[in-house]
Design a protein around this motif. Sequence first.
Motif, PDB file in Angstrom:
ATOM      1  N   VAL A   5     -25.344 -35.643 -11.831  1.00  0.00           N
ATOM      2  CA  VAL A   5     -26.701 -36.175 -11.967  1.00  0.00           C
ATOM      3  C   VAL A   5     -27.657 -35.362 -11.093  1.00  0.00           C
ATOM      4  CG1 VAL A   5     -26.481 -37.931 -10.156  1.00  0.00           C
ATOM      5  CG2 VAL A   5     -28.070 -38.291 -12.034  1.00  0.00           C
ATOM      6  N   PHE A   6     -27.164 -34.845  -9.983  1.00  0.00           N
ATOM      7  CA  PHE A   6     -27.994 -34.012  -9.115  1.00  0.00           C
ATOM      8  C   PHE A   6     -28.392 -32.725  -9.833  1.00  0.00           C
ATOM      9  CE2 PHE A   6     -25.136 -36.308  -6.106  1.00  0.00           C
ATOM     10  CZ  PHE A   6     -26.097 -37.129  -5.533  1.00  0.00           C
ATOM     11  N   ASP A   7     -27.448 -32.118 -10.530  1.00  0.00           N
ATOM     12  CA  ASP A   7     -27.732 -30.889 -11.277  1.00  0.00           C
ATOM     13  C   ASP A   7     -28.776 -31.129 -12.368  1.00  0.00           C
ATOM     14  OD1 ASP A   7     -25.808 -29.435  -9.799  1.00  0.00           O
ATOM     15  OD2 ASP A   7     -24.221 -30.060 -11.185  1.00  0.00           O
ATOM     16  N   VAL A   8     -28.631 -32.250 -13.054  1.00  0.00           N
ATOM     17  CA  VAL A   8     -29.575 -32.586 -14.126  1.00  0.00           C
ATOM     18  C   VAL A   8     -30.971 -32.795 -13.543  1.00  0.00           C
ATOM     19  CG1 VAL A   8     -30.153 -34.290 -15.894  1.00  0.00           C
ATOM     20  CG2 VAL A   8     -27.778 -33.553 -15.600  1.00  0.00           C
ATOM     21  N   LEU A   9     -31.070 -33.505 -12.436  1.00  0.00           N
ATOM     22  CA  LEU A   9     -32.369 -33.725 -11.804  1.00  0.00           C
ATOM     23  C   LEU A   9     -32.996 -32.416 -11.344  1.00  0.00           C
ATOM     24  CD1 LEU A   9     -31.630 -36.923  -9.688  1.00  0.00           C
ATOM     25  CD2 LEU A   9     -33.217 -36.739 -11.611  1.00  0.00           C
ATOM     26  N   ILE A  10     -32.209 -31.559 -10.743  1.00  0.00           N
ATOM     27  CA  ILE A  10     -32.727 -30.266 -10.286  1.00  0.00           C
ATOM     28  C   ILE A  10     -33.204 -29.436 -11.475  1.00  0.00           C
ATOM     29  CG2 ILE A  10     -32.023 -28.051  -9.283  1.00  0.00           C
ATOM     30  CD1 ILE A  10     -30.369 -29.703  -7.240  1.00  0.00           C
ATOM     31  N   ASP A  11     -32.466 -29.455 -12.572  1.00  0.00           N
ATOM     32  CA  ASP A  11     -32.887 -28.722 -13.771  1.00  0.00           C
ATOM     33  C   ASP A  11     -34.225 -29.242 -14.289  1.00  0.00           C
ATOM     34  OD1 ASP A  11     -30.602 -27.168 -13.658  1.00  0.00           O
ATOM     35  OD2 ASP A  11     -29.568 -28.242 -15.285  1.00  0.00           O
ATOM     36  N   ARG A  12     -34.379 -30.558 -14.321  1.00  0.00           N
ATOM     37  CA  ARG A  12     -35.635 -31.153 -14.810  1.00  0.00           C
ATOM     38  C   ARG A  12     -36.798 -30.807 -13.879  1.00  0.00           C
ATOM     39  NH1 ARG A  12     -37.344 -32.529 -19.056  1.00  0.00           N
ATOM     40  NH2 ARG A  12     -38.255 -34.495 -18.437  1.00  0.00           N
ATOM     41  N   ILE A  13     -36.562 -30.854 -12.585  1.00  0.00           N
ATOM     42  CA  ILE A  13     -37.602 -30.493 -11.629  1.00  0.00           C
ATOM     43  C   ILE A  13     -38.003 -29.037 -11.830  1.00  0.00           C
ATOM     44  CG2 ILE A  13     -38.009 -30.037  -9.174  1.00  0.00           C
ATOM     45  CD1 ILE A  13     -36.505 -32.671  -8.616  1.00  0.00           C
ATOM     46  N   ASP A  14     -37.030 -28.169 -12.013  1.00  0.00           N
ATOM     47  CA  ASP A  14     -37.316 -26.751 -12.248  1.00  0.00           C
ATOM     48  C   ASP A  14     -38.151 -26.560 -13.519  1.00  0.00           C
ATOM     49  OD1 ASP A  14     -36.012 -26.007  -9.926  1.00  0.00           O
ATOM     50  OD2 ASP A  14     -34.169 -25.405 -10.954  1.00  0.00           O
ATOM     51  N   HIS A  16     -40.284 -28.748 -14.821  1.00  0.00           N
ATOM     52  CA  HIS A  16     -41.644 -29.208 -14.520  1.00  0.00           C
ATOM     53  C   HIS A  16     -42.393 -28.196 -13.650  1.00  0.00           C
ATOM     54  CE1 HIS A  16     -41.487 -33.133 -16.399  1.00  0.00           C
ATOM     55  NE2 HIS A  16     -40.335 -33.385 -15.798  1.00  0.00           N
ATOM     56  N   LYS A  17     -41.677 -27.621 -12.702  1.00  0.00           N
ATOM     57  CA  LYS A  17     -42.286 -26.630 -11.816  1.00  0.00           C
ATOM     58  C   LYS A  17     -42.690 -25.383 -12.604  1.00  0.00           C
ATOM     59  CE  LYS A  17     -41.192 -23.896  -7.792  1.00  0.00           C
ATOM     60  NZ  LYS A  17     -40.157 -23.555  -6.840  1.00  0.00           N
ATOM     61  N   ALA A  20     -45.834 -26.160 -14.571  1.00  0.00           N
ATOM     62  CA  ALA A  20     -47.032 -26.177 -13.730  1.00  0.00           C
ATOM     63  C   ALA A  20     -47.430 -24.769 -13.306  1.00  0.00           C
ATOM     64  CB  ALA A  20     -46.795 -27.060 -12.497  1.00  0.00           C
ATOM     65  N   THR A  21     -46.460 -23.943 -13.004  1.00  0.00           N
ATOM     66  CA  THR A  21     -46.738 -22.557 -12.606  1.00  0.00           C
ATOM     67  C   THR A  21     -47.347 -21.780 -13.774  1.00  0.00           C
ATOM     68  OG1 THR A  21     -44.908 -22.637 -11.032  1.00  0.00           O
ATOM     69  CG2 THR A  21     -45.706 -20.467 -11.659  1.00  0.00           C
ATOM     70  N   GLU A  22     -46.805 -21.977 -14.967  1.00  0.00           N
ATOM     71  CA  GLU A  22     -47.352 -21.315 -16.145  1.00  0.00           C
ATOM     72  C   GLU A  22     -48.768 -21.796 -16.438  1.00  0.00           C
ATOM     73  OE1 GLU A  22     -44.503 -21.921 -19.275  1.00  0.00           O
ATOM     74  OE2 GLU A  22     -43.123 -20.430 -18.447  1.00  0.00           O
ATOM     75  N   PHE A  23     -49.012 -23.076 -16.239  1.00  0.00           N
ATOM     76  CA  PHE A  23     -50.354 -23.635 -16.409  1.00  0.00           C
ATOM     77  C   PHE A  23     -51.344 -22.892 -15.522  1.00  0.00           C
ATOM     78  CE2 PHE A  23     -53.508 -26.638 -14.680  1.00  0.00           C
ATOM     79  CZ  PHE A  23     -54.193 -26.977 -15.844  1.00  0.00           C
ATOM     80  N   ASN A  46     -41.164 -29.229  -5.152  1.00  0.00           N
ATOM     81  CA  ASN A  46     -40.323 -28.478  -4.217  1.00  0.00           C
ATOM     82  C   ASN A  46     -39.694 -29.408  -3.187  1.00  0.00           C
ATOM     83  OD1 ASN A  46     -40.701 -25.939  -5.337  1.00  0.00           O
ATOM     84  ND2 ASN A  46     -42.479 -25.479  -4.083  1.00  0.00           N
ATOM     85  N   ALA A  47     -40.476 -30.363  -2.684  1.00  0.00           N
ATOM     86  CA  ALA A  47     -39.953 -31.322  -1.707  1.00  0.00           C
ATOM     87  C   ALA A  47     -38.868 -32.188  -2.340  1.00  0.00           C
ATOM     88  CB  ALA A  47     -41.083 -32.187  -1.149  1.00  0.00           C
ATOM     89  N   ALA A  48     -39.105 -32.641  -3.557  1.00  0.00           N
ATOM     90  CA  ALA A  48     -38.116 -33.476  -4.246  1.00  0.00           C
ATOM     91  C   ALA A  48     -36.821 -32.696  -4.483  1.00  0.00           C
ATOM     92  CB  ALA A  48     -38.679 -33.967  -5.576  1.00  0.00           C
TER      93      ALA A  48
END
Length: 65
Positions: A5-14, A16-17, A20-23, A46-48
Amino acid sequence: MPKTVFDVLIDRIDEHKTSATEFLSDGGAKDFASYKETCGIIRGLNAARREIEDLSRNYMDESDD
């Protein structure tokens, strides 16, 4: 090794990041307020991500004992 579940969360955060960076790089921020808001979102993601990585590391260390 299967994804945790940690890997999945990190993938989703990446994801979203990256969005936002592309935006920002595509000139999506039409004013300084929008730019600041998007930078704040990236900072929060990044903090999350760091917190999740710490939790994952602690969890894996405990399961090794």
